[in-house]
Design a protein around this motif. Structure first.
Motif, PDB file in Angstrom:
ATOM      1  N   ALA A  88       1.837   4.024  60.437  1.00  0.00           N
ATOM      2  CA  ALA A  88       2.004   5.474  60.545  1.00  0.00           C
ATOM      3  C   ALA A  88       3.174   5.736  61.482  1.00  0.00           C
ATOM      4  O   ALA A  88       3.146   5.318  62.636  1.00  0.00           O
ATOM      5  CB  ALA A  88       0.732   6.118  61.094  1.00  0.00           C
ATOM      6  N   THR A  89       4.190   6.411  60.971  1.00  0.00           N
ATOM      7  CA  THR A  89       5.349   6.704  61.819  1.00  0.00           C
ATOM      8  C   THR A  89       6.123   7.909  61.301  1.00  0.00           C
ATOM      9  O   THR A  89       6.110   8.207  60.104  1.00  0.00           O
ATOM     10  CB  THR A  89       6.289   5.492  61.943  1.00  0.00           C
ATOM     11  OG1 THR A  89       7.292   5.780  62.926  1.00  0.00           O
ATOM     12  CG2 THR A  89       6.974   5.145  60.617  1.00  0.00           C
ATOM     13  N   THR A  90       6.797   8.574  62.231  1.00  0.00           N
ATOM     14  CA  THR A  90       7.719   9.664  61.898  1.00  0.00           C
ATOM     15  C   THR A  90       9.155   9.213  62.128  1.00  0.00           C
ATOM     16  O   THR A  90      10.096   9.926  61.822  1.00  0.00           O
ATOM     17  CB  THR A  90       7.405  10.888  62.791  1.00  0.00           C
ATOM     18  OG1 THR A  90       6.023  11.195  62.627  1.00  0.00           O
ATOM     19  CG2 THR A  90       8.215  12.122  62.423  1.00  0.00           C
ATOM     20  N   THR A  91       9.298   8.025  62.698  1.00  0.00           N
ATOM     21  CA  THR A  91      10.630   7.529  63.055  1.00  0.00           C
ATOM     22  C   THR A  91      10.845   6.140  62.461  1.00  0.00           C
ATOM     23  O   THR A  91      11.000   5.157  63.196  1.00  0.00           O
ATOM     24  CB  THR A  91      10.799   7.481  64.585  1.00  0.00           C
ATOM     25  OG1 THR A  91       9.759   6.639  65.129  1.00  0.00           O
ATOM     26  CG2 THR A  91      10.703   8.867  65.206  1.00  0.00           C
ATOM     27  N   PRO A  92      10.832   6.045  61.110  1.00  0.00           N
ATOM     28  CA  PRO A  92      11.045   4.727  60.497  1.00  0.00           C
ATOM     29  C   PRO A  92      12.388   4.138  60.937  1.00  0.00           C
ATOM     30  O   PRO A  92      13.314   4.875  61.289  1.00  0.00           O
ATOM     31  CB  PRO A  92      11.030   5.041  58.995  1.00  0.00           C
ATOM     32  CG  PRO A  92      11.333   6.504  58.891  1.00  0.00           C
ATOM     33  CD  PRO A  92      10.769   7.133  60.121  1.00  0.00           C
ATOM     34  N   ASP A  93      12.491   2.813  60.888  1.00  0.00           N
ATOM     35  CA  ASP A  93      13.758   2.164  61.263  1.00  0.00           C
ATOM     36  C   ASP A  93      14.909   2.686  60.403  1.00  0.00           C
ATOM     37  O   ASP A  93      16.033   2.832  60.879  1.00  0.00           O
ATOM     38  CB  ASP A  93      13.654   0.648  61.073  1.00  0.00           C
ATOM     39  CG  ASP A  93      12.744  -0.019  62.099  1.00  0.00           C
ATOM     40  OD1 ASP A  93      12.045   0.702  62.835  1.00  0.00           O
ATOM     41  OD2 ASP A  93      12.737  -1.270  62.158  1.00  0.00           O
ATOM     42  N   HIS A  94      14.611   2.916  59.113  1.00  0.00           N
ATOM     43  CA  HIS A  94      15.611   3.412  58.159  1.00  0.00           C
ATOM     44  C   HIS A  94      14.936   4.455  57.278  1.00  0.00           C
ATOM     45  O   HIS A  94      13.710   4.396  57.093  1.00  0.00           O
ATOM     46  CB  HIS A  94      16.117   2.268  57.264  1.00  0.00           C
ATOM     47  CG  HIS A  94      16.592   1.074  58.029  1.00  0.00           C
ATOM     48  ND1 HIS A  94      17.822   1.003  58.644  1.00  0.00           N
ATOM     49  CD2 HIS A  94      15.974  -0.101  58.312  1.00  0.00           C
ATOM     50  CE1 HIS A  94      17.953  -0.158  59.262  1.00  0.00           C
ATOM     51  NE2 HIS A  94      16.838  -0.853  59.079  1.00  0.00           N
ATOM     52  N   PRO A 113       0.436  -6.420  50.982  1.00  0.00           N
ATOM     53  CA  PRO A 113       0.904  -5.051  50.784  1.00  0.00           C
ATOM     54  C   PRO A 113       1.152  -4.383  52.135  1.00  0.00           C
ATOM     55  O   PRO A 113       0.370  -4.571  53.077  1.00  0.00           O
ATOM     56  CB  PRO A 113      -0.242  -4.375  50.022  1.00  0.00           C
ATOM     57  CG  PRO A 113      -1.427  -5.260  50.189  1.00  0.00           C
ATOM     58  CD  PRO A 113      -0.916  -6.644  50.433  1.00  0.00           C
ATOM     59  N   ALA A 114       2.262  -3.641  52.221  1.00  0.00           N
ATOM     60  CA  ALA A 114       2.622  -2.993  53.481  1.00  0.00           C
ATOM     61  C   ALA A 114       3.344  -1.691  53.159  1.00  0.00           C
ATOM     62  O   ALA A 114       4.296  -1.699  52.374  1.00  0.00           O
ATOM     63  CB  ALA A 114       3.516  -3.905  54.319  1.00  0.00           C
ATOM     64  N   PHE A 115       2.870  -0.614  53.729  1.00  0.00           N
ATOM     65  CA  PHE A 115       3.506   0.678  53.434  1.00  0.00           C
ATOM     66  C   PHE A 115       3.372   1.618  54.623  1.00  0.00           C
ATOM     67  O   PHE A 115       2.520   1.435  55.492  1.00  0.00           O
ATOM     68  CB  PHE A 115       2.908   1.318  52.175  1.00  0.00           C
ATOM     69  CG  PHE A 115       1.417   1.585  52.249  1.00  0.00           C
ATOM     70  CD1 PHE A 115       0.506   0.612  51.877  1.00  0.00           C
ATOM     71  CD2 PHE A 115       0.932   2.810  52.683  1.00  0.00           C
ATOM     72  CE1 PHE A 115      -0.871   0.848  51.937  1.00  0.00           C
ATOM     73  CE2 PHE A 115      -0.441   3.060  52.749  1.00  0.00           C
ATOM     74  CZ  PHE A 115      -1.339   2.073  52.376  1.00  0.00           C
ATOM     75  N   ASP A 116       4.255   2.650  54.619  1.00  0.00           N
ATOM     76  CA  ASP A 116       4.249   3.640  55.695  1.00  0.00           C
ATOM     77  C   ASP A 116       3.420   4.863  55.296  1.00  0.00           C
ATOM     78  O   ASP A 116       3.348   5.212  54.111  1.00  0.00           O
ATOM     79  CB  ASP A 116       5.670   4.136  55.984  1.00  0.00           C
ATOM     80  CG  ASP A 116       6.549   3.081  56.656  1.00  0.00           C
ATOM     81  OD1 ASP A 116       6.072   1.943  56.860  1.00  0.00           O
ATOM     82  OD2 ASP A 116       7.711   3.410  56.973  1.00  0.00           O
ATOM     83  N   VAL A 117       2.862   5.495  56.299  1.00  0.00           N
ATOM     84  CA  VAL A 117       2.169   6.772  56.144  1.00  0.00           C
ATOM     85  C   VAL A 117       2.920   7.784  56.992  1.00  0.00           C
ATOM     86  O   VAL A 117       3.209   7.516  58.165  1.00  0.00           O
ATOM     87  CB  VAL A 117       0.698   6.658  56.621  1.00  0.00           C
ATOM     88  CG1 VAL A 117       0.061   8.024  56.772  1.00  0.00           C
ATOM     89  CG2 VAL A 117      -0.106   5.795  55.667  1.00  0.00           C
ATOM     90  N   ALA A 118       3.256   8.949  56.408  1.00  0.00           N
ATOM     91  CA  ALA A 118       3.995   9.969  57.148  1.00  0.00           C
ATOM     92  C   ALA A 118       3.111  11.190  57.363  1.00  0.00           C
ATOM     93  O   ALA A 118       2.915  11.982  56.442  1.00  0.00           O
ATOM     94  CB  ALA A 118       5.261  10.354  56.385  1.00  0.00           C
ATOM     95  N   ALA A 119       2.544  11.318  58.529  1.00  0.00           N
ATOM     96  CA  ALA A 119       1.720  12.501  58.840  1.00  0.00           C
ATOM     97  C   ALA A 119       1.976  12.931  60.286  1.00  0.00           C
ATOM     98  O   ALA A 119       1.098  13.491  60.949  1.00  0.00           O
ATOM     99  CB  ALA A 119       0.237  12.232  58.595  1.00  0.00           C
ATOM    100  N   VAL A 120       3.155  12.644  60.789  1.00  0.00           N
ATOM    101  CA  VAL A 120       3.621  13.036  62.128  1.00  0.00           C
ATOM    102  C   VAL A 120       2.530  12.719  63.168  1.00  0.00           C
ATOM    103  O   VAL A 120       2.044  11.585  63.181  1.00  0.00           O
ATOM    104  CB  VAL A 120       4.114  14.502  62.138  1.00  0.00           C
ATOM    105  CG1 VAL A 120       4.993  14.777  63.364  1.00  0.00           C
ATOM    106  CG2 VAL A 120       4.958  14.780  60.881  1.00  0.00           C
ATOM    107  N   GLY A 324      -0.435  18.065  64.076  1.00  0.00           N
ATOM    108  CA  GLY A 324       1.016  17.981  64.207  1.00  0.00           C
ATOM    109  C   GLY A 324       1.746  18.491  62.979  1.00  0.00           C
ATOM    110  O   GLY A 324       1.190  19.229  62.165  1.00  0.00           O
ATOM    111  N   GLY A 325       3.004  18.084  62.858  1.00  0.00           N
ATOM    112  CA  GLY A 325       3.876  18.553  61.793  1.00  0.00           C
ATOM    113  C   GLY A 325       3.263  18.330  60.425  1.00  0.00           C
ATOM    114  O   GLY A 325       2.512  17.382  60.197  1.00  0.00           O
ATOM    115  N   GLY A 326       3.615  19.207  59.539  1.00  0.00           N
ATOM    116  CA  GLY A 326       3.087  19.154  58.162  1.00  0.00           C
ATOM    117  C   GLY A 326       2.870  20.543  57.595  1.00  0.00           C
ATOM    118  O   GLY A 326       3.452  20.871  56.597  1.00  0.00           O
ATOM    119  N   LEU A 327       2.071  21.324  58.274  1.00  0.00           N
ATOM    120  CA  LEU A 327       1.143  20.959  59.350  1.00  0.00           C
ATOM    121  C   LEU A 327       0.099  19.992  58.812  1.00  0.00           C
ATOM    122  O   LEU A 327      -0.259  20.065  57.639  1.00  0.00           O
ATOM    123  CB  LEU A 327       0.440  22.200  59.924  1.00  0.00           C
ATOM    124  CG  LEU A 327       1.358  23.279  60.493  1.00  0.00           C
ATOM    125  CD1 LEU A 327       0.558  24.476  60.953  1.00  0.00           C
ATOM    126  CD2 LEU A 327       2.208  22.742  61.646  1.00  0.00           C
TER     127      LEU A 327
END
Ligand code: UT7
Length: 342
Positions: A88-94, A113-120, A324-327
């Motif tokens: 979970a991140t809002t600031t991925p490397d790229h 398996p590896a993936f990002d979650v974006a929920a600020v 947080g953001g999204g909201l």
């Protein structure tokens, strides 16, 4: 308004089996900030509760924080054997690709398996939902969930309303398949979002909306922007309502809650939510004074530090909530398990 409440199916639940956290070594004090911003130690302390915060050094990325926290959570779990990684991140490397595969590879987990979650700032709770889903569906038996943010990398250093609040850090948990009635079992999870208010917290430029326009954007639009007052009001309302729902869904009452771990957004928000929920001060967990607002990392960083210093112990009933953001917002309540935190 969209609020989703789910309970893990009977028989198979995600159970916390390890926890770890990491903050980068560099510390910025309020005094340091007063040297370049029109602000004061008194304003920052009284309006936010923050005295110091950890920040990344030049060249450090979110994955560097995530790997450190991930290693500690795996050590806490007593095994590096996991079959999925969620970040979970809002600031991925790229902006492309996701950062989770790089974190997995550096942890020796290439192939899972590896993936990002974006929920600020609600990223950890949304990540818990993702990881619990993988386990409940039988897709994975053990999941490493990391919440990491190098938030200062998207903060405008000249914006005093955000530069004094946000900071960097990471927290991680290992989740294993277990029973819903075990200590450490996740669920029910209350999650919600309101995209009609997405502009309260946003980085306006750099995404497909701006890039497809063919127009360049002013530099400040590439940084995080927050309408603080409105955000504050929604944060208090949403975290209070989600907390009450999570406790009720669990079959507990607020009086049962031994420890309250809310997203460390602002000390005044934490007080306002705790007052509404009638959580006595000795049951509130907080570390904002020394780590600031670390975005999605906030809750697992708080839990890990509180478990390390003895404020959080096995058998306690813990209530988690974030906004947080999204909201986007969420809450869940669980029995804290027997763990060795790092
Ligand atoms: O983590 C995700 C969710 N985030 C949150 O939940 C954060 C929510 N919001 C907040 O924490 C607060 O709204 C802030 C800490 C961002 C701001 O506190 P506030 O009490 O809401 O202040 P304000 O924005 O209403 O500003 C009050 C005054 C303004 O001056 P005027 O217009 O009254 O003259 C600001 O310009 O304080 C001023 N101000 C500052 N003064 C000194 C704003 N930032 C600063 C500063 N130092 N750093």
């Amino acid at each position: 308004m969209t609020t989703v409440t789910r309970q893990a199916p009977a028989g198979r639940a995600a159970v916390i089996a390890g926890i770890g956290s990491y903050v980068p070594p560099d510390v910025v004090t309020n005094q340091d900030l007063t040297r370049r911003l029109d602000t004061s130690d008194e304003w920052i302390r009284s309006r936010t509760g923050i005295a110091t915060r950890h920040v990344v050094s030049a060249g450090t990325a979110t994955s560097d924080l995530a790997v450190e926290a991930g290693q500690r959570a795996l050590k806490s779990a007593g095994s590096a054997d996991v079959d999925a990684v969620v970040l979970a991140t809002t600031t991925p490397d790229h902006s492309c690709p996701a950062t989770a595969p790089a974190v997995a590879a550096r942890l020796g987990l290439t192939g899972v398996p590896a993936f990002d979650v974006a929920a600020v700032c609600t990223g950890f709770l949304y990540g818990l939902a993702s990881a619990s889903g993988l386990i409940a569906a039988g897709i994975a038996d053990r999941v490493l969930l990391v919440a990491a943010d190098a938030f200062t990398t998207i903060i405008n250093p000249d914006d005093r309303t955000t530069a004094v609040i946000f900071a960097d850090g990471a927290g991680a948990v290992v989740l294993r398949a277990g029973r819903p009635d075990e200590p450490g079992a996740i669920g029910p999870l209350v999650l919600g979002s309101d995209g009609s208010l997405g502009n309260l917290i946003e980085v306006p430029a750099g995404g497909s909306r701006q890039r497809s326009s063919g127009r360049s954007a002013p530099l400040e639009d590439h940084y995080f922007q927050m309408r603080g007052r409105d955000t504050y009001r929604h944060a208090v309302e949403r975290m209070t309502a989600a907390s009450l729902e999570a406790v009720e869904r669990r079959g507990w009452t607020m009086a049962d809650i031994d420890r309250f771990a809310a997203h460390q957004a602002n000390a005044r928000i934490l007080t306002a939510v705790s007052d509404r929920l009638e959580v006595p001060v000795e049951r509130q967990l907080s570390n904002i004074e020394h780590v600031g607002n670390t975005g999605g990392a906030s809750i697992p960083l708080l839990l890990s530090q509180a478990a390390q210093d003895g404020r959080l112990t096995a058998g306690q009933k813990v209530l988690l909530t974030a906004f947080g953001g999204g909201l986007a917002w969420g809450a869940t309540a669980l029995h804290w398990p027997v763990l060795t935190p790092f």
